[in-house]
Design an enzyme around this catalytic site. Structure first.
Site, PDB file in Angstrom:
ATOM      1  N   CYS A 119       0.872  -1.169   0.000  1.00 63.64           N
ATOM      2  CA  CYS A 119       0.000   0.000   0.000  1.00 63.64           C
ATOM      3  C   CYS A 119       0.909   1.219   0.000  1.00 63.64           C
ATOM      4  O   CYS A 119       1.415   1.630   1.047  1.00 63.64           O
ATOM      5  CB  CYS A 119      -0.922  -0.006   1.212  1.00 63.64           C
ATOM      6  SG  CYS A 119      -2.092   1.369   1.201  1.00 63.64           S
ATOM      7  N   HIS A 160      -2.050  -6.104 -10.438  1.00 57.23           N
ATOM      8  CA  HIS A 160      -2.769  -4.982 -11.041  1.00 57.23           C
ATOM      9  C   HIS A 160      -3.108  -5.306 -12.484  1.00 57.23           C
ATOM     10  O   HIS A 160      -2.292  -5.868 -13.217  1.00 57.23           O
ATOM     11  CB  HIS A 160      -1.933  -3.705 -10.993  1.00 57.23           C
ATOM     12  CG  HIS A 160      -1.683  -3.215  -9.608  1.00 57.23           C
ATOM     13  ND1 HIS A 160      -2.528  -2.356  -8.963  1.00 57.23           N
ATOM     14  CD2 HIS A 160      -0.679  -3.499  -8.734  1.00 57.23           C
ATOM     15  CE1 HIS A 160      -2.068  -2.121  -7.747  1.00 57.23           C
ATOM     16  NE2 HIS A 160      -0.941  -2.797  -7.591  1.00 57.23           N
ATOM     17  N   GLU A 189      -9.981  -0.951  -6.126  1.00 56.51           N
ATOM     18  CA  GLU A 189      -8.997  -1.699  -5.346  1.00 56.51           C
ATOM     19  C   GLU A 189      -9.578  -3.031  -4.871  1.00 56.51           C
ATOM     20  O   GLU A 189     -10.697  -3.101  -4.357  1.00 56.51           O
ATOM     21  CB  GLU A 189      -8.525  -0.886  -4.142  1.00 56.51           C
ATOM     22  CG  GLU A 189      -7.622   0.272  -4.509  1.00 56.51           C
ATOM     23  CD  GLU A 189      -6.758   0.715  -3.348  1.00 56.51           C
ATOM     24  OE1 GLU A 189      -6.063  -0.135  -2.775  1.00 56.51           O
ATOM     25  OE2 GLU A 189      -6.780   1.916  -3.028  1.00 56.51           O
ATOM     26  N   CYS A 212      -4.468   5.199  -5.253  1.00 54.37           N
ATOM     27  CA  CYS A 212      -3.879   3.886  -4.967  1.00 54.37           C
ATOM     28  C   CYS A 212      -2.422   3.966  -5.351  1.00 54.37           C
ATOM     29  O   CYS A 212      -2.091   4.083  -6.536  1.00 54.37           O
ATOM     30  CB  CYS A 212      -4.598   2.780  -5.742  1.00 54.37           C
ATOM     31  SG  CYS A 212      -3.829   1.144  -5.543  1.00 54.37           S
ATOM     32  N   GLY A 250      -1.146   1.018  -7.348  1.00 58.13           N
ATOM     33  CA  GLY A 250      -1.817   1.091  -8.640  1.00 58.13           C
ATOM     34  C   GLY A 250      -1.252   2.184  -9.526  1.00 58.13           C
ATOM     35  O   GLY A 250      -1.150   2.022 -10.747  1.00 58.13           O
TER      36      GLY A 250
END
Length: 284
Positions: free
Chosen positions: A86, A165, A214, A223, A226
């Site tokens: 994260c 992803h 997410e 994100c 991301g």
């Protein structure tokens, strides 16, 4: 059973302090477990993540003692599942630790590996999120496939940044039905661990507009992992430079895919600190 009904009781330390932080609206509950055993369980993560009956967050981060870095850092999604990375929470926690220690850099050991973060001025924090995972079995995918052009409708790319992803390139990110399309691809069989889903509009070789669904959470305003994955996928397609600015729903990030990894830079915010009550903890 009501959503807020009492769950199976578990022993959890009373008066548990927490912090509420965010990076570009990507919001987190942070619990500092240094000096004691880890306290987060899937049930506690779900209860805390409930925006009506708990505190609410996109991800939960738990700070723990480390023998190999300044701290260890674990991540949870609001549905109680674990997250491997994260990026925005890493930057927020890094800022907290740097303020605590007075040092301009910090090392954080995560499931992604040991990450380095540093202050860069103007209230911004950079973190090296490591090299992207580009082989199908590292991301992971369920079977061998070209990760630069997946055999899925819309011709997305796949990139691993500690989390899987699936990146779609679109003409107009604002027009995408993220809530409708995102969950469909999140659980596509090609992704055995499910996936985050990004929708990227290339504005020019140095700028991207991105929106995200997410895994385990839903639509978020930003994100970090991301954003890194999107920047990597865009450069692999020959659409952008290795360094780009990216507008997400919550603001702007800077991404720089260097020889030592993907660096992400952006603001952080420590909104408030609080303490979970005995009644709340007994209900989990």
């Amino acid at each position: 059973m009501a959503i807020c009904a009492q769950m199976q009781q578990a022993q959890t330390p009373s008066g548990l302090p927490f912090m509420k932080m965010h990076g570009l609206g990507n919001d987190f509950v942070v619990i500092d477990s240094r000096g004691r055993s880890a306290v987060i369980t899937p049930a506690l993560a779900r209860a805390l993540g409930n925006r009506n009956c708990g505190v609410g967050f996109d991800q939960l981060a738990e700070i723990r003692d480390s023998d190999h870095a300044d701290i260890d850092l674990d991540f949870w999604n609001s549905d109680g599942s674990r997250a491997g990375a994260c990026g925005n929470a890493t930057r927020c926690v890094a800022q907290f630790i740097m303020a605590e220690t007075g040092q301009p850099t910090v090392t954080l050991r995560t499931a992604r590996g040991t990450l380095i973060a540093e202050q860069v001025g103007d209230g911004l924090v950079s973190v090296n999120m490591g090299q992207p995972q580009l082989d199908w079995d590292q991301i992971p995918l369920a079977r061998a496939a070209d990760t630069n052009a997946l055999p899925l409708e819309g011709n997305p790319a796949a990139v691993g940044m500690g989390n899987p992803h699936c990146v779609f390139f679109v003409d107009d990110a604002e027009a995408v039905d993220v809530a409708g399309i995102g969950p469909r691809f999140e659980t596509d069989p090609l992704f055995p661990q499910a996936t985050n889903v990004e929708f990227a509009e290339i504005r020019n070789t140095g700028e991207i507009r991105m929106r995200v669904w997410e895994r385990g959470t839903g639509i978020t305003l930003a994100c970090g992992s991301g954003a890194c994955a999107t920047a990597v996928a865009a450069h692999r397609r020959g659409l952008t430079d290795r360094r780009v600015r990216m507008q997400v729903d919550g603001g702007w990030l800077e991404l720089d895919w260097r020889d030592d990894g993907v660096w992400m830079t952006g603001p952080t915010a420590h909104v408030f600190s609080g303490t979970l009550t005995d009644d709340f903890l007994r209900s989990v």
